[in-house]
Design a protein around this motif. Structure first.
Motif, PDB file in Angstrom:
ATOM      1  N   LEU A  34       6.351   9.304  11.684  1.00  0.00           N
ATOM      2  CA  LEU A  34       4.923   9.025  11.714  1.00  0.00           C
ATOM      3  C   LEU A  34       4.495   8.886  10.259  1.00  0.00           C
ATOM      4  CD1 LEU A  34       2.295   8.715  13.333  1.00  0.00           C
ATOM      5  CD2 LEU A  34       1.915  11.165  12.955  1.00  0.00           C
ATOM      6  N   MET A  35       4.017   7.698   9.926  1.00  0.00           N
ATOM      7  CA  MET A  35       3.625   7.383   8.557  1.00  0.00           C
ATOM      8  C   MET A  35       2.112   7.237   8.488  1.00  0.00           C
ATOM      9  SD  MET A  35       6.714   7.055   7.253  1.00  0.00           S
ATOM     10  CE  MET A  35       6.666   6.158   5.722  1.00  0.00           C
ATOM     11  N   LYS A  36       1.553   7.473   7.298  1.00  0.00           N
ATOM     12  CA  LYS A  36       0.121   7.287   7.081  1.00  0.00           C
ATOM     13  C   LYS A  36      -0.098   6.285   5.953  1.00  0.00           C
ATOM     14  CE  LYS A  36      -2.385  10.951   6.176  1.00  0.00           C
ATOM     15  NZ  LYS A  36      -3.334  11.962   5.655  1.00  0.00           N
ATOM     16  N   ASN A  37      -0.919   5.274   6.207  1.00  0.00           N
ATOM     17  CA  ASN A  37      -1.353   4.342   5.177  1.00  0.00           C
ATOM     18  C   ASN A  37      -2.359   5.112   4.320  1.00  0.00           C
ATOM     19  OD1 ASN A  37      -3.138   2.483   3.841  1.00  0.00           O
ATOM     20  ND2 ASN A  37      -2.377   0.846   5.170  1.00  0.00           N
ATOM     21  N   LEU A  38      -2.067   5.319   3.056  1.00  0.00           N
ATOM     22  CA  LEU A  38      -2.916   6.156   2.201  1.00  0.00           C
ATOM     23  C   LEU A  38      -4.192   5.445   1.737  1.00  0.00           C
ATOM     24  CD1 LEU A  38      -0.226   8.102   0.161  1.00  0.00           C
ATOM     25  CD2 LEU A  38      -1.613   8.918   2.081  1.00  0.00           C
ATOM     26  N   GLN A  39      -4.310   4.136   1.997  1.00  0.00           N
ATOM     27  CA  GLN A  39      -5.567   3.434   1.680  1.00  0.00           C
ATOM     28  C   GLN A  39      -6.548   3.536   2.836  1.00  0.00           C
ATOM     29  OE1 GLN A  39      -4.657  -0.566   0.413  1.00  0.00           O
ATOM     30  NE2 GLN A  39      -4.380   0.079  -1.710  1.00  0.00           N
ATOM     31  N   GLU A  58      -4.945   5.312   8.267  1.00  0.00           N
ATOM     32  CA  GLU A  58      -4.416   5.040   9.601  1.00  0.00           C
ATOM     33  C   GLU A  58      -2.956   5.466   9.665  1.00  0.00           C
ATOM     34  OE1 GLU A  58      -5.011   0.961  10.686  1.00  0.00           O
ATOM     35  OE2 GLU A  58      -7.161   1.063  10.322  1.00  0.00           O
ATOM     36  N   THR A  59      -2.523   5.923  10.840  1.00  0.00           N
ATOM     37  CA  THR A  59      -1.125   6.294  11.027  1.00  0.00           C
ATOM     38  C   THR A  59      -0.416   5.229  11.857  1.00  0.00           C
ATOM     39  OG1 THR A  59      -1.632   7.630  12.972  1.00  0.00           O
ATOM     40  CG2 THR A  59      -1.578   8.767  10.839  1.00  0.00           C
ATOM     41  N   PHE A  60       0.894   5.171  11.670  1.00  0.00           N
ATOM     42  CA  PHE A  60       1.719   4.222  12.418  1.00  0.00           C
ATOM     43  C   PHE A  60       3.130   4.780  12.504  1.00  0.00           C
ATOM     44  CE2 PHE A  60       1.902   3.060   7.961  1.00  0.00           C
ATOM     45  CZ  PHE A  60       3.242   2.769   7.734  1.00  0.00           C
ATOM     46  N   GLU A  61       3.884   4.237  13.444  1.00  0.00           N
ATOM     47  CA  GLU A  61       5.250   4.687  13.661  1.00  0.00           C
ATOM     48  C   GLU A  61       6.227   3.734  12.995  1.00  0.00           C
ATOM     49  OE1 GLU A  61       7.332   6.703  17.506  1.00  0.00           O
ATOM     50  OE2 GLU A  61       6.320   4.813  17.819  1.00  0.00           O
ATOM     51  N   SER A  62       7.196   4.286  12.292  1.00  0.00           N
ATOM     52  CA  SER A  62       8.267   3.517  11.670  1.00  0.00           C
ATOM     53  C   SER A  62       9.571   4.002  12.291  1.00  0.00           C
ATOM     54  CB  SER A  62       8.264   3.738  10.160  1.00  0.00           C
ATOM     55  OG  SER A  62       9.253   2.961   9.562  1.00  0.00           O
ATOM     56  N   GLU A 122       5.159  10.911  -0.435  1.00  0.00           N
ATOM     57  CA  GLU A 122       4.376   9.688  -0.591  1.00  0.00           C
ATOM     58  C   GLU A 122       5.312   8.649  -1.191  1.00  0.00           C
ATOM     59  OE1 GLU A 122       0.774  10.203  -2.812  1.00  0.00           O
ATOM     60  OE2 GLU A 122       0.111  11.877  -1.558  1.00  0.00           O
ATOM     61  N   ILE A 123       5.238   7.429  -0.649  1.00  0.00           N
ATOM     62  CA  ILE A 123       6.113   6.354  -1.122  1.00  0.00           C
ATOM     63  C   ILE A 123       5.223   5.181  -1.532  1.00  0.00           C
ATOM     64  CG2 ILE A 123       8.119   4.922  -0.607  1.00  0.00           C
ATOM     65  CD1 ILE A 123       8.604   6.861   1.829  1.00  0.00           C
ATOM     66  N   LYS A 124       5.235   4.882  -2.815  1.00  0.00           N
ATOM     67  CA  LYS A 124       4.407   3.794  -3.340  1.00  0.00           C
ATOM     68  C   LYS A 124       5.027   2.438  -3.000  1.00  0.00           C
ATOM     69  CE  LYS A 124       2.691   6.604  -7.119  1.00  0.00           C
ATOM     70  NZ  LYS A 124       2.741   6.871  -8.558  1.00  0.00           N
ATOM     71  N   VAL A 173       0.842  -1.203   0.000  1.00  0.00           N
ATOM     72  CA  VAL A 173       0.000   0.000   0.000  1.00  0.00           C
ATOM     73  C   VAL A 173       0.877   1.252   0.000  1.00  0.00           C
ATOM     74  CG1 VAL A 173      -1.923  -1.123   1.200  1.00  0.00           C
ATOM     75  CG2 VAL A 173      -0.190   0.065   2.523  1.00  0.00           C
ATOM     76  N   PRO A 174       0.406   2.334  -0.601  1.00  0.00           N
ATOM     77  CA  PRO A 174       1.168   3.576  -0.556  1.00  0.00           C
ATOM     78  C   PRO A 174       1.121   4.188   0.846  1.00  0.00           C
ATOM     79  CG  PRO A 174      -0.911   3.924  -1.692  1.00  0.00           C
ATOM     80  CD  PRO A 174      -0.831   2.460  -1.388  1.00  0.00           C
TER      81      PRO A 174
END
Length: 128
Positions: A102-107, A110-114, A75-77, A43-44
């Motif tokens: 802090l990253m966001k799943n573009l689908q 939702e956010t998550f930490e990397s 944005e990273i595909k 997912v992007p």
């Protein structure tokens, strides 16, 4: 080279001492670090924020937070990478950095930490 994978996001850091811009007699030790963020998921994602913990021997910890990186909110595909470099100045010539994005799943939105792996910063002056 230092790498870590969190939530299918691989973060690799390659630090180096920047001797040309460092002035050890003035307690100015410059380190450059190159970051490669690789999206191993299907997912992007988008890098929203950064959080750094910086340790400088003898001077303690400091934190840096902010939107995106180097003025971008990339944005990273899936299967793609995003590369950038930055720098940090230490007063002692010895320390380390670590952090997270802090990253966001573009689908799903939702956010998550990397996580950004801990990497050492040791000046050439100190090594010799």
């Amino acid at each position: 080279m230092y790498s870590i994978i969190t939530h299918n996001i691989k973060v690799t850091v390659m630090p180096e001492y920047d001797i040309k811009n460092s002035y050890p007699s003035d307690n100015r030790f410059v380190f450059r670090y190159n970051i490669v963020i690789e999206n191993l998921s299907n997912v992007p994602v988008q890098l929203i924020k950064r959080h750094w913990l910086i340790y400088d021997l003898g001077f303690g910890h400091s934190e840096v937070t902010g939107e995106g990186v180097i003025g971008l909110i990339p944005e990273i595909k899936p299967g793609e990478t995003f590369n950038y470099f930055s720098n940090v100045i230490l007063r002692s010539g010895i320390g380390y950095m670590q952090g997270s994005y802090l990253m966001k799943n573009l689908q799903t939105q939702e956010t998550f930490e990397s996580f950004i792996p801990r990497f050492n910063l040791i000046s050439e002056v100190i090594k010799n």
